[in-house]
Write an enzyme that holds these catalytic residues in place. Sequence first.
Site, PDB file in Angstrom:
ATOM      1  N   ASN A  67       0.822  -1.217   0.000  1.00  0.00           N
ATOM      2  CA  ASN A  67       0.000   0.000   0.000  1.00  0.00           C
ATOM      3  C   ASN A  67       0.845   1.251   0.000  1.00  0.00           C
ATOM      4  O   ASN A  67       2.007   1.248   0.429  1.00  0.00           O
ATOM      5  CB  ASN A  67      -0.956  -0.004   1.212  1.00  0.00           C
ATOM      6  CG  ASN A  67      -0.332   0.605   2.443  1.00  0.00           C
ATOM      7  OD1 ASN A  67      -0.342   1.822   2.652  1.00  0.00           O
ATOM      8  ND2 ASN A  67       0.278  -0.243   3.276  1.00  0.00           N
ATOM      9  N   SER A 129       6.981   5.032  12.079  1.00  0.00           N
ATOM     10  CA  SER A 129       7.313   3.927  11.187  1.00  0.00           C
ATOM     11  C   SER A 129       6.645   3.853   9.832  1.00  0.00           C
ATOM     12  O   SER A 129       6.957   2.933   9.074  1.00  0.00           O
ATOM     13  CB  SER A 129       7.052   2.624  11.945  1.00  0.00           C
ATOM     14  OG  SER A 129       5.835   2.689  12.679  1.00  0.00           O
ATOM     15  N   CYS A 130       5.728   4.754   9.467  1.00  0.00           N
ATOM     16  CA  CYS A 130       5.120   4.644   8.133  1.00  0.00           C
ATOM     17  C   CYS A 130       6.229   4.857   7.098  1.00  0.00           C
ATOM     18  O   CYS A 130       6.906   5.885   7.113  1.00  0.00           O
ATOM     19  CB  CYS A 130       4.007   5.667   7.951  1.00  0.00           C
ATOM     20  SG  CYS A 130       3.296   5.574   6.298  1.00  0.00           S
ATOM     21  N   CYS A 341      12.974 -34.194  -4.135  1.00  0.00           N
ATOM     22  CA  CYS A 341      14.096 -34.171  -3.185  1.00  0.00           C
ATOM     23  C   CYS A 341      15.384 -34.608  -3.888  1.00  0.00           C
ATOM     24  O   CYS A 341      16.460 -34.045  -3.650  1.00  0.00           O
ATOM     25  CB  CYS A 341      13.801 -35.050  -1.978  1.00  0.00           C
ATOM     26  SG  CYS A 341      13.533 -36.779  -2.385  1.00  0.00           S
ATOM     27  N   CYS A 345      18.608 -32.190  -4.072  1.00  0.00           N
ATOM     28  CA  CYS A 345      19.862 -32.619  -3.445  1.00  0.00           C
ATOM     29  C   CYS A 345      20.966 -32.740  -4.496  1.00  0.00           C
ATOM     30  O   CYS A 345      22.130 -32.431  -4.234  1.00  0.00           O
ATOM     31  CB  CYS A 345      19.650 -33.951  -2.739  1.00  0.00           C
ATOM     32  SG  CYS A 345      21.087 -34.461  -1.777  1.00  0.00           S
ATOM     33  N   CYS A 368      25.191 -37.205   3.159  1.00  0.00           N
ATOM     34  CA  CYS A 368      24.152 -36.307   3.700  1.00  0.00           C
ATOM     35  C   CYS A 368      24.724 -35.493   4.866  1.00  0.00           C
ATOM     36  O   CYS A 368      25.191 -36.060   5.857  1.00  0.00           O
ATOM     37  CB  CYS A 368      22.948 -37.114   4.170  1.00  0.00           C
ATOM     38  SG  CYS A 368      21.680 -36.064   4.932  1.00  0.00           S
ATOM     39  N   CYS A 371      21.380 -30.897   5.753  1.00  0.00           N
ATOM     40  CA  CYS A 371      21.066 -29.471   5.533  1.00  0.00           C
ATOM     41  C   CYS A 371      19.575 -29.182   5.684  1.00  0.00           C
ATOM     42  O   CYS A 371      19.170 -28.079   6.023  1.00  0.00           O
ATOM     43  CB  CYS A 371      21.561 -28.995   4.171  1.00  0.00           C
ATOM     44  SG  CYS A 371      20.622 -29.639   2.775  1.00  0.00           S
ATOM     45  N   CYS A 378       9.803 -31.171   0.336  1.00  0.00           N
ATOM     46  CA  CYS A 378       8.977 -32.378   0.119  1.00  0.00           C
ATOM     47  C   CYS A 378       7.496 -32.004   0.174  1.00  0.00           C
ATOM     48  O   CYS A 378       7.026 -31.465   1.178  1.00  0.00           O
ATOM     49  CB  CYS A 378       9.287 -33.430   1.183  1.00  0.00           C
ATOM     50  SG  CYS A 378       8.161 -34.845   1.075  1.00  0.00           S
TER      51      CYS A 378
HETATM   52  C1  LIG Z   1      -3.517   0.155   3.848  1.00  0.00           C
HETATM   53  C2  LIG Z   1      -2.776   0.255   5.144  1.00  0.00           C
HETATM   54  C3  LIG Z   1      -2.787   1.445   5.868  1.00  0.00           C
HETATM   55  C4  LIG Z   1      -2.065   1.548   7.071  1.00  0.00           C
HETATM   56  N1  LIG Z   1      -2.103   2.727   7.767  1.00  0.00           N
HETATM   57  C5  LIG Z   1      -1.421   2.822   8.944  1.00  0.00           C
HETATM   58  C6  LIG Z   1      -1.467   4.014   9.718  1.00  0.00           C
HETATM   59  O1  LIG Z   1      -2.157   4.982   9.399  1.00  0.00           O
HETATM   60  N2  LIG Z   1      -0.714   4.062  10.850  1.00  0.00           N
HETATM   61  C7  LIG Z   1       0.046   3.009  11.286  1.00  0.00           C
HETATM   62  O2  LIG Z   1       0.693   3.096  12.329  1.00  0.00           O
HETATM   63  N3  LIG Z   1       0.081   1.857  10.575  1.00  0.00           N
HETATM   64  C8  LIG Z   1      -0.625   1.738   9.431  1.00  0.00           C
HETATM   65  N4  LIG Z   1      -0.598   0.551   8.727  1.00  0.00           N
HETATM   66  C9  LIG Z   1       0.260  -0.566   9.213  1.00  0.00           C
HETATM   67  C10 LIG Z   1      -0.516  -1.603  10.042  1.00  0.00           C
HETATM   68  O3  LIG Z   1      -1.029  -1.024  11.211  1.00  0.00           O
HETATM   69  C11 LIG Z   1       0.374  -2.796  10.437  1.00  0.00           C
HETATM   70  O4  LIG Z   1       1.435  -2.350  11.261  1.00  0.00           O
HETATM   71  C12 LIG Z   1       0.994  -3.513   9.248  1.00  0.00           C
HETATM   72  O5  LIG Z   1       0.110  -3.538   8.158  1.00  0.00           O
HETATM   73  C13 LIG Z   1       1.407  -4.946   9.586  1.00  0.00           C
HETATM   74  O6  LIG Z   1       0.322  -5.700  10.084  1.00  0.00           O
HETATM   75  P1  LIG Z   1      -0.589  -6.662   9.131  1.00  0.00           P
HETATM   76  O7  LIG Z   1       0.344  -7.605   8.432  1.00  0.00           O
HETATM   77  O8  LIG Z   1      -1.563  -7.312  10.061  1.00  0.00           O
HETATM   78  O9  LIG Z   1      -1.269  -5.775   8.160  1.00  0.00           O
HETATM   79  C14 LIG Z   1      -1.329   0.432   7.541  1.00  0.00           C
HETATM   80  C15 LIG Z   1      -1.340  -0.774   6.814  1.00  0.00           C
HETATM   81  C16 LIG Z   1      -2.066  -0.870   5.643  1.00  0.00           C
HETATM   82  C17 LIG Z   1      -2.059  -2.191   4.902  1.00  0.00           C
END
Ligand SMILES: Cc1cc2nc3c(=O)[nH]c(=O)nc-3n(C[C@H](O)[C@H](O)[C@H](O)COP(=O)(O)O)c2cc1C
Length: 397
Positions: A67, A129-130, A341, A345, A368, A371, A378
């Site tokens: 997204n 983190s976005c 397999c 291998c 073997c 690993c 399989c």
């Molecule tokens: C479309 C979309 C919009 C999101 N918007 C936000 C947001 O506004 N703020 C935020 O902290 N995380 C946002 N996230 C992240 C999610 O909260 C979450 O951390 C991330 O998607 C991983 O979790 P999941 O695999 O269950 O989706 C968004 C994720 C998606 C897919």
Amino acid sequence: MKIKIGEIEFQNPFILASGPATRTAEMIARAFKLGWAGAVTKTICLNYEMMVDVSPRIAKINGGLKNIELISSRSPENWVEDIRFLKNSYPKSIVIASISAEVNNPGAWQELTLMMQDAGADILELNFSCPHGLPELDMGNTCSDTPYLAGEIINSIKKVSKIPVWAKLSPNVSSIKHLAGVCVKNKADGITAINTVKGFAGVDIETGMPELNVEGLTAYGGISGNIIKPVALKAVSEIAVSVDCPVSAAGGIKNWQDAVEFIMLGASTVQICTEVMHNGYEIINGLQKGIYTFLKKHELNSLTEIKGKSLKYIKPIADLNKQAVAAAVIDHSKCIKCGKCYKACFDAGYQAITDSKNGFLKIDRQKCTGCGLCKAICPVKCIAMKVQDSVVPNLQL
Ligand SMILES: Cc1cc2nc3c(=O)[nH]c(=O)nc-3n(C[C@H](O)[C@H](O)[C@H](O)COP(=O)(O)O)c2cc1C
């Protein structure tokens, strides 16, 4: 199924993660009614007028979604009303206000903090983190990229906050463990991990056009869903062993089994976004039922009894036993003689699988090295790895 974190009680470990499913109070209220213990609002900011989304902004990838959606375009004032409504109507449900501002603007973080806590939010979640759109504005992932500044933000928020402050961290950093450490040193009360993983959806090879095509152009975005679960498991477990605070896990959780895994790796609660985008709020029924049955089956009184149970098994490679050499053992009653397999291998292993006269495959114990590739690929799970001390493979072969 109840989880207590400090003074706050969650009815169960399941929280709706910040995203499209937490866009308004009306939506969150529907989720609360169905049994979600808490919800993190779509991220709220002061410069909301800049959050103009493109369309389309969500694309399917193998195992999840990509997204390029921005954070909430609704004003903090609107959100204050929403949070008030939610807390008045669902006092037992936990409302977590997700907020974001520029990395070098502590005043904006403090302003949002005061607004959300006055509205009645139970917890603040700082969106550090976005990975798309926001870093260009010195927001989102920029905070995870600069742990020192992330610490300063928490420091200034803690001067005015009366409610717990969780930092939501990015996996797109060199050390999420270090970042979590800085946050907790600056008195973060909890860590949410992880946000989406930076990625690209792909290209249509007939036209050369990118997937997630916005009028002929695209942008890098965030990958979510089950495909990122291994990244999240690592992040959550690393954080759980290195910092002393509750961890809320997010990233690829699809079902109750995933939730149990995260809890065994140290999470206190779990957050879900992409699975709800696929199957709606109703998935909470299966999640709750699954956990309830699991607790009963294992005669557990609460999830706290298994929290962090698996952390002790994770060690540096140097600490693992190099003396016990496992070797593949084929269960011929299950083998369908597909030859996968053998091929693996032969071309990517140690040429240790050979054809025998009756059509059954044989393992050459001299070759073997255990690993695990044959077992991993399989299709009918008829190969096991067993330690057999008597034969030591010749690694020069
Ligand atoms: C479309 C979309 C919009 C999101 N918007 C936000 C947001 O506004 N703020 C935020 O902290 N995380 C946002 N996230 C992240 C999610 O909260 C979450 O951390 C991330 O998607 C991983 O979790 P999941 O695999 O269950 O989706 C968004 C994720 C998606 C897919």
